[in-house]
Design a protein around this motif. Structure first.
Motif: not given
Length: 192
Positions: A26-53
């Motif tokens: 569905e269309r997005t009605a509202k979402r938090p700001g990019f900065n609010d989501e930055l920490l979990y994205r960086v942490v998750t991608l760092a974990g994926a890099a260690l798991l697969f890299g």
């Protein structure tokens, strides 16, 4: 085909299918700001890099902490596949309310049936199970650290998502859901 190669293909198939399915939403009605989501994205991608890299080709290199037999590795493959099936069950159950981002969709409501009656974040639960099955098969400290860091990323995202949805969908209803259903682990602790 070896279980090690099969688990790699499983991750690739899951990632491609997940990206293709992202268009069904569905269309997005509202979402938090990019900065609010930055920490979990960086942490998750760092974990994926260690798991697969840092993949050792044979899974029996000098980096391996243990060596499992083919039967045990096929069991880990099955656990990984089960984690992805749990993710897909949750994704299909959410239908058009799903998003890869933290969002409130048009017509959003609390979904507390199906896999969402088992854990509040079944997609993350499935991915965590798949990541740990993969890390155990790889048997390296980097892979295990990667799975643990990915878990931390999913936990951070789940906490942010819950704060956002609680605000958007109403504290009374969301708090009642949190008291009934554990966050990530079936039979785990529920919110107080």
């Amino acid at each position: 085909m070896t279980p090690q190669l099969a688990i790699n293909y499983l991750w690739i198939v899951w990632a491609i299918s997940w990206l293709v399915a992202a268009f069904w939403s569905e269309r997005t009605a509202k979402r938090p700001g990019f900065n609010d989501e930055l920490l979990y994205r960086v942490v998750t991608l760092a974990g994926a890099a260690l798991l697969f890299g840092f993949t050792n080709r044979t899974y029996r290199s000098h980096l391996a902490l243990w060596s499992l037999g083919e039967t045990e590795n096929w069991i880990l493959f099955a656990i990984c596949a089960g984690g992805f099936l749990f993710c897909w069950w949750a994704r299909l159950h959410l239908g058009k309310l799903w998003s890869g981002w933290i969002t409130r969709k048009e017509g959003h409501r609390i979904v507390d049936t199906g896999p969402y009656g088992i854990v509040r974040h079944p997609i993350y639960t499935g991915l965590i199970a798949s990541a740990f099955a993969t890390a155990i098969m790889k048997a390296t400290a980097l892979a295990l650290a990667g799975a643990a860091i990915m878990t931390l990323g999913f936990w951070i995202k789940a906490r942010l998502e819950e704060r956002f949805l609680r605000e958007q969908l109403g504290t009374t209803d969301y708090d009642a859901y949190r008291r009934r259903v554990p966050m990530l682990l079936p039979f785990g602790p529920k919110a107080a």
